[in-house]
Design an enzyme around this catalytic site. Structure first.
Site, PDB file in Angstrom:
ATOM      1  N   ARG A 135       0.863  -1.177   0.000  1.00  0.00           N
ATOM      2  CA  ARG A 135       0.000   0.000   0.000  1.00  0.00           C
ATOM      3  C   ARG A 135       0.899   1.226   0.000  1.00  0.00           C
ATOM      4  O   ARG A 135       2.062   1.164   0.390  1.00  0.00           O
ATOM      5  CB  ARG A 135      -0.894   0.015   1.238  1.00  0.00           C
ATOM      6  CG  ARG A 135      -1.962  -1.053   1.202  1.00  0.00           C
ATOM      7  CD  ARG A 135      -2.855  -1.014   2.440  1.00  0.00           C
ATOM      8  NE  ARG A 135      -3.432   0.297   2.643  1.00  0.00           N
ATOM      9  CZ  ARG A 135      -3.570   0.866   3.840  1.00  0.00           C
ATOM     10  NH1 ARG A 135      -3.170   0.258   4.936  1.00  0.00           N
ATOM     11  NH2 ARG A 135      -4.127   2.059   3.945  1.00  0.00           N
ATOM     12  N   SER A 140       0.637   4.004   1.816  1.00  0.00           N
ATOM     13  CA  SER A 140       0.709   4.821   3.031  1.00  0.00           C
ATOM     14  C   SER A 140       2.138   4.844   3.568  1.00  0.00           C
ATOM     15  O   SER A 140       2.946   3.958   3.279  1.00  0.00           O
ATOM     16  CB  SER A 140      -0.233   4.279   4.110  1.00  0.00           C
ATOM     17  OG  SER A 140       0.275   3.066   4.641  1.00  0.00           O
ATOM     18  N   ASP A 157      -4.470  -6.985   8.810  1.00  0.00           N
ATOM     19  CA  ASP A 157      -5.464  -6.758   7.759  1.00  0.00           C
ATOM     20  C   ASP A 157      -5.611  -7.935   6.807  1.00  0.00           C
ATOM     21  O   ASP A 157      -6.414  -7.879   5.877  1.00  0.00           O
ATOM     22  CB  ASP A 157      -5.095  -5.522   6.934  1.00  0.00           C
ATOM     23  CG  ASP A 157      -5.178  -4.234   7.736  1.00  0.00           C
ATOM     24  OD1 ASP A 157      -6.046  -4.140   8.619  1.00  0.00           O
ATOM     25  OD2 ASP A 157      -4.369  -3.329   7.474  1.00  0.00           O
ATOM     26  N   THR A 206     -12.147   5.051  16.201  1.00  0.00           N
ATOM     27  CA  THR A 206     -11.347   3.963  15.651  1.00  0.00           C
ATOM     28  C   THR A 206     -12.213   3.182  14.673  1.00  0.00           C
ATOM     29  O   THR A 206     -13.429   3.076  14.865  1.00  0.00           O
ATOM     30  CB  THR A 206     -10.780   3.022  16.737  1.00  0.00           C
ATOM     31  OG1 THR A 206      -9.986   2.009  16.103  1.00  0.00           O
ATOM     32  CG2 THR A 206     -11.882   2.347  17.543  1.00  0.00           C
ATOM     33  N   ALA A 207     -11.590   2.642  13.639  1.00  0.00           N
ATOM     34  CA  ALA A 207     -12.307   1.796  12.690  1.00  0.00           C
ATOM     35  C   ALA A 207     -12.071   0.321  13.001  1.00  0.00           C
ATOM     36  O   ALA A 207     -12.646  -0.548  12.370  1.00  0.00           O
ATOM     37  CB  ALA A 207     -11.861   2.102  11.266  1.00  0.00           C
ATOM     38  N   SER A 208     -11.235   0.050  13.988  1.00  0.00           N
ATOM     39  CA  SER A 208     -10.856  -1.322  14.313  1.00  0.00           C
ATOM     40  C   SER A 208     -11.898  -1.993  15.207  1.00  0.00           C
ATOM     41  O   SER A 208     -12.189  -1.515  16.308  1.00  0.00           O
ATOM     42  CB  SER A 208      -9.499  -1.313  15.021  1.00  0.00           C
ATOM     43  OG  SER A 208      -9.237  -2.562  15.605  1.00  0.00           O
ATOM     44  N   ARG A 265     -11.421  -4.833  16.663  1.00  0.00           N
ATOM     45  CA  ARG A 265     -10.658  -5.337  17.805  1.00  0.00           C
ATOM     46  C   ARG A 265     -10.484  -4.247  18.862  1.00  0.00           C
ATOM     47  O   ARG A 265     -10.741  -4.474  20.043  1.00  0.00           O
ATOM     48  CB  ARG A 265      -9.284  -5.836  17.338  1.00  0.00           C
ATOM     49  CG  ARG A 265      -8.366  -6.263  18.480  1.00  0.00           C
ATOM     50  CD  ARG A 265      -6.972  -6.651  17.983  1.00  0.00           C
ATOM     51  NE  ARG A 265      -6.337  -5.618  17.183  1.00  0.00           N
ATOM     52  CZ  ARG A 265      -5.652  -4.588  17.688  1.00  0.00           C
ATOM     53  NH1 ARG A 265      -5.528  -4.443  18.995  1.00  0.00           N
ATOM     54  NH2 ARG A 265      -5.097  -3.699  16.890  1.00  0.00           N
ATOM     55  N   ARG A 266     -10.069  -3.052  18.449  1.00  0.00           N
ATOM     56  CA  ARG A 266      -9.882  -1.961  19.415  1.00  0.00           C
ATOM     57  C   ARG A 266     -11.213  -1.567  20.052  1.00  0.00           C
ATOM     58  O   ARG A 266     -11.275  -1.260  21.239  1.00  0.00           O
ATOM     59  CB  ARG A 266      -9.231  -0.758  18.744  1.00  0.00           C
ATOM     60  CG  ARG A 266      -7.781  -1.003  18.416  1.00  0.00           C
ATOM     61  CD  ARG A 266      -7.112   0.246  17.873  1.00  0.00           C
ATOM     62  NE  ARG A 266      -5.783  -0.071  17.423  1.00  0.00           N
ATOM     63  CZ  ARG A 266      -5.380  -0.037  16.173  1.00  0.00           C
ATOM     64  NH1 ARG A 266      -6.216   0.314  15.212  1.00  0.00           N
ATOM     65  NH2 ARG A 266      -4.147  -0.346  15.856  1.00  0.00           N
TER      66      ARG A 266
END
Length: 135
Positions: free
Chosen positions: A8, A10, A79, A117-119, A121-122
């Protein structure tokens, strides 16, 4: 020999790709980093689960491998999908650094606080700490 390393685009992904590439370099080995834009990069307005059914950050990397546009891909394991793609295999892992997350902006989590957050898990970890959070 040229090895095309897909990643990616980023800053974090390219840093990880460069770490992996440094282990591939040697006499007669040239590395070309190939940034690839994924569905997760293109659509930052929806939750990741709504963007696509499979690996919104890895699908395009897998396609580039299968089409021969890159020789290897470097990506964060978090991911990756839980099932393998036919014709591809995970060939190596870099050693893991400190896996702790950081909460920026406050000293502690407080009831009713709004955290971004988009996670998934988080989100689950935070809600265990404080069920009244708005994630």
């Amino acid at each position: 020999m040229l090895i095309r390393v897909g990643s990616r685009g980023s800053r974090l992904a390219l840093t990880q790709a460069e770490l992996a590439a440094s282990r591939l370099r040697g006499d007669g080995v040239e590395i070309a980093l190939v940034p690839i834009t994924t569905a997760g990069d293109r659509d930052r307005t929806k939750p990741f689960g709504e963007i696509g059914a499979r690996g919104v950050f890895v699908k395009e990397l897998e396609e580039a491998l299968l089409e021969g546009r890159i020789d290897v891909a470097v990506h964060s394991a978090k991911d990756m999908t839980s099932t393998d793609t036919a014709g591809l295999a995970v060939g190596a892992y870099l050693g893991r650094d400190d896996a702790r997350d950081a909460l920026c902006g406050v000293r502690e989590v407080a009831p009713g606080m709004r955290i971004g957050t988009a996670s998934i898990r988080r989100r689950a970890q935070l809600l265990v700490l404080e069920p009244s959070l708005s994630i």
